[in-house]
Design a protein around this motif. Structure first.
Motif, short mmCIF file in Angstrom:
data_model
loop_
_atom_site.label_atom_id
_atom_site.label_comp_id
_atom_site.label_asym_id
_atom_site.label_seq_id
_atom_site.Cartn_x
_atom_site.Cartn_y
_atom_site.Cartn_z
N GLY A 74 2.90 64.35 25.24
CA GLY A 74 3.94 63.99 26.08
C GLY A 74 4.03 64.53 27.60
O GLY A 74 3.59 65.47 27.50
N VAL A 75 4.14 63.40 28.66
CA VAL A 75 4.12 64.18 30.05
C VAL A 75 5.42 63.81 30.74
O VAL A 75 5.80 62.49 30.32
CB VAL A 75 2.75 63.37 30.73
CG1 VAL A 75 2.77 63.87 32.16
CG2 VAL A 75 1.48 63.90 30.23
N HIS A 76 5.86 64.46 31.27
CA HIS A 76 7.06 64.24 32.14
C HIS A 76 6.92 62.88 32.91
O HIS A 76 5.91 62.73 33.70
CB HIS A 76 7.28 65.25 33.21
CG HIS A 76 8.66 65.41 33.91
ND1 HIS A 76 9.12 64.42 34.46
CD2 HIS A 76 9.64 66.35 33.94
CE1 HIS A 76 10.21 64.64 35.26
NE2 HIS A 76 10.62 65.78 34.67
N PRO A 77 8.07 62.28 32.68
CA PRO A 77 7.81 60.59 33.42
C PRO A 77 7.45 60.70 35.00
O PRO A 77 6.59 59.84 35.49
CB PRO A 77 9.39 59.93 33.12
CG PRO A 77 9.64 60.64 32.15
CD PRO A 77 9.12 62.05 31.78
N GLU A 78 7.78 61.58 35.67
CA GLU A 78 7.70 61.90 37.19
C GLU A 78 6.09 62.49 37.36
O GLU A 78 5.85 62.40 38.49
CB GLU A 78 8.64 62.68 37.68
CG GLU A 78 9.78 61.95 37.95
CD GLU A 78 11.15 62.84 38.36
OE1 GLU A 78 10.65 64.00 38.89
OE2 GLU A 78 12.27 62.44 38.11
N TYR A 79 5.69 62.60 36.29
CA TYR A 79 4.04 63.29 36.36
C TYR A 79 3.10 62.68 35.83
O TYR A 79 1.95 63.21 35.63
CB TYR A 79 4.40 64.86 35.89
CG TYR A 79 4.87 65.67 36.77
CD1 TYR A 79 4.51 66.71 37.61
CD2 TYR A 79 6.30 65.88 36.60
CE1 TYR A 79 5.19 67.53 38.53
CE2 TYR A 79 7.18 66.62 37.33
CZ TYR A 79 6.46 67.64 38.36
OH TYR A 79 7.37 68.44 39.31
#
Ligand SMILES: CC(C)(COP(=O)(O)OP(=O)(O)OC[C@H]1O[C@@H](n2cnc3c(N)ncnc32)[C@H](O)[C@@H]1OP(=O)(O)O)[C@@H](O)C(=O)NCCC(=O)NCCS
Length: 157
Positions: A74-79
């Motif tokens: 998972g990756v932070h939505p803003e990144y």
């Protein structure tokens, strides 16, 4: 951005983020604390200025001595689309190779088009399933009733 190994306390940071990062799907139950306790050599955190922006939870297969498995990424939505997922996978592949293994597997839901695109870009192939929907080979009820999955496999060079 830095990549480090997972530690147990990361569970308390990541678990509340999962359903948000997965766009409201209920996914956090699939990642209990045990993964943060027993798979720390093959699970990684991406940090940007000390802020957690991505994670990968994976392990070496006990059953198949040449294989490893990625359970969650998972990756932070803003990144997103900044190669954080790619860096996490590269780190995982490196550790898998250091352990003399050359096959990596993972699964995703057919609805998760972003995940399918990402894994295809990362060089994974889709394994044959039991039916094809919209050109996608699917394993029906793979993880239980109505839990269809797309199966990925990658041979490391
Ligand atoms: C899937 C996910 C981990 C990708 O992470 P990311 O850091 O955005 O991916 P990267 O920036 O490393 O992308 C690597 C490659 O995949 C491509 N890619 C990533 N997400 C994509 C998307 N949604 N659609 C099309 N291509 C995509 C990138 O363009 C890049 O291609 P390139 O090598 O040609 O530049 C992220 O979107 C995410 O956290 N999604 C929600 C959780 C999830 O679904 N996890 C996977 C199932 S467990």
């Amino acid at each position: 951005m830095e990549i480090r190994s997972v530690k147990v306390s990361d569970y308390y940071v990541i678990s509340p983020l999962i359903n948000v990062w997965w766009g409201g799907r209920n996914m956090s139950d699939m990642l209990p604390k045990l993964f943060f306790k027993h798979f720390t050599q093959t699970s990684f955190i991406a940090e940007n200025d000390g802020k957690l922006v991505g994670f990968l939870i994976g392990f070496l297969s006990q059953t198949h001595s040449n294989e490893a498995y990625i359970h969650f990424v998972g990756v932070h939505p803003e990144y997103r689309k900044l190669n954080i997922g790619k860096h996490l996978y590269k780190k995982f592949f490196k550790v898998v190779k250091q352990n003399n293994r050359s096959m990596v597997r993972c699964v995703t839901s057919p609805v998760n088009k972003g995940s399918i695109a990402f894994h295809t870009k990362m060089g994974f192939e889709i394994e044959d399933g039991d039916r094809i929907i919209d050109d996608l080979s699917i394993n029906t009820d793979y993880d239980g009733p109505n839990q269809d999955r797309v199966l990925f496999v990658k041979k490391l060079n």
